[in-house]
Design a protein around this motif. Structure first.
Motif, short mmCIF file in Angstrom:
data_model
loop_
_atom_site.label_atom_id
_atom_site.label_comp_id
_atom_site.label_asym_id
_atom_site.label_seq_id
_atom_site.Cartn_x
_atom_site.Cartn_y
_atom_site.Cartn_z
N SER A 155 0.86 -1.18 0.00
CA SER A 155 0.00 0.00 0.00
C SER A 155 0.89 1.23 0.00
O SER A 155 2.10 1.15 0.23
CB SER A 155 -0.88 0.00 1.24
N GLN A 173 1.16 3.42 2.16
CA GLN A 173 1.78 3.52 3.48
C GLN A 173 3.08 2.72 3.54
O GLN A 173 4.08 3.17 4.09
CB GLN A 173 0.78 2.94 4.46
N ARG A 216 -1.55 -3.51 5.94
CA ARG A 216 -1.79 -2.15 6.43
C ARG A 216 -2.36 -2.16 7.84
O ARG A 216 -2.23 -1.19 8.57
CB ARG A 216 -2.72 -1.40 5.49
#
Ligand SMILES: [Zn+2]
Length: 357
Positions: A31, A33, A185
């Motif tokens: 992701s 992130q 995540r």
């Protein structure tokens, strides 16, 4: 019966995951992130002789997420984000692939979008980053480096190195986002990253082919773990049981793979700098421009119908709207169920006995 804590109620977990999904990063490998965490760790992991470059890890971190957003408006962007060695015909030596992309595709009789071009993009960007350092163009070095970090990150994600990338060939549809968006995540955090020392890479192209081979091997384990967790959760993949089982099975493998990713990116940064002749490194920039280093597309759609928000914005608007509609449905559903239960109790319960006075 002891009430279950709200956090572990499956519907709450699913809603929490939906909220996480509303952040940029869908359809990526890690992701957004994780790309950010990996690039920061990689920038900080360069050897001491290159220590001045460590400050670049901050301005380069967010731009390492941008290539996924360029895909919205640039149809040629996607092929650089994957490479699937299991599309090669049986017995073909992966490491013998030509360094020239056109020649390689001709050898394989495949189009670039059929197999992906990440190793060629990685080799080309390492050269560009090095040349930019050599000619003192540190803005271009930082931008190509951030983009390079994204493709290396993608190639290390096992499901970006197999033709069965979404479990579509093994009855595991949706496994891609279950692992990359929901599981990682939710459970992974940057303090888990443990880099090894960066090293000089004699041949970044061969190194990238090796990373693809390792990823493809690892994809078999990750798909098997999804299969086991699905079975353990009674085929309910949107439950707490599924995600906890999957994390138990894959935690070590995921933490190790993300750590290796950051290490390999820092090795490429170091290699580019050594090949450039170890030039002095200036102060870093505050921020880098968001538009594509290839096509110039911005991270917002430039071509929109007048009066309409850009595609990216519309997508997030729909996701946020869907999230709130989900909460409303949950609240109204819960109220309706309780009201119905109360009505049934009143209808079926006998008259209360007269109280003794
Ligand atoms: Zn990507």
């Amino acid at each position: 019966m002891k009430p279950r804590p709200l956090l572990f109620f499956p519907a709450t977990l699913v809603l929490a995951l939906a909220l996480l999904l509303a952040l940029p990063g869908r359809a990526s490998a890690w992701s957004g992130q994780q790309h950010l965490q990996i690039t920061r760790a990689a920038g900080k992991n360069v050897p001491d002789e290159m220590a001045d470059f460590r400050a670049f890890s901050w301005p380069m971190a967010y731009p390492s997420v941008y290539p996924d957003l360029w895909k919205n408006d640039d149809g040629t962007e996607g092929v650089r984000h994957y490479f699937e060695p299991d599309r090669l015909r049986r017995g073909f030596d992966l490491m013998s692939l030509p360094r020239d992309l056109d020649e390689a595709m001709a050898t394989l009789s495949l189009r670039p979008d059929e197999i992906g071009t990440a190793p060629w993009a990685i080799a080309a960007l390492t050269r560009q980053m090095s040349e930019a350092m050599r000619t003192n163009d540190w803005m271009w070095a930082a931008r190509t480096g951030a983009t390079l970090a994204h493709y290396v990150g993608d190639l290390h994600m096992p499901l970006h190195a197999t033709r069965n990338f979404n479990g579509q060939e093994s009855g595991q549809n949706g496994v891609h986002s279950r692992i990359e968006s929901d599981l990682i995540r939710s459970f992974f955090h940057s303090e888990m990253i443990r880099c090894e020392p960066a090293v000089y890479l004699e041949d970044p192209f061969l190194a990238a082919l090796g990373w693809a081979r390792d990823s493809q091997q690892l994809s078999l384990k990750w798909l098997r773990s999804d299969f086991e967790a699905t079975r353990a959760a009674g085929r309910h993949v949107d439950t707490e049981d599924y995600y906890l089982t999957l994390w138990n099975l894959l935690e070590d493998s995921i933490v190790r793979r993300i750590s290796v990713t950051a290490t390999d990116i820092s090795s490429l940064f170091y290699t580019a700098w050594v090949d450039a002749g170890r030039p002095p490194i200036p102060e870093p920039f505050e921020e880098l421009p968001p538009y594509s280093i290839f096509s110039g597309v911005d991270i917002q759609a430039p071509e929109t119908t007048p009066g309409q928000p850009p595609q990216t914005q519309r997508t997030y608007d729909y996701m946020i709207l869907g999230f709130f509609l989900g909460i409303l449905a949950l609240v109204f559903g819960s109220v309706a169920v309780r009201a119905f239960a109360r009505l049934r109790r009143q209808k079926h319960s006998p008259l209360p006995p007269a109280s003794p006075r």
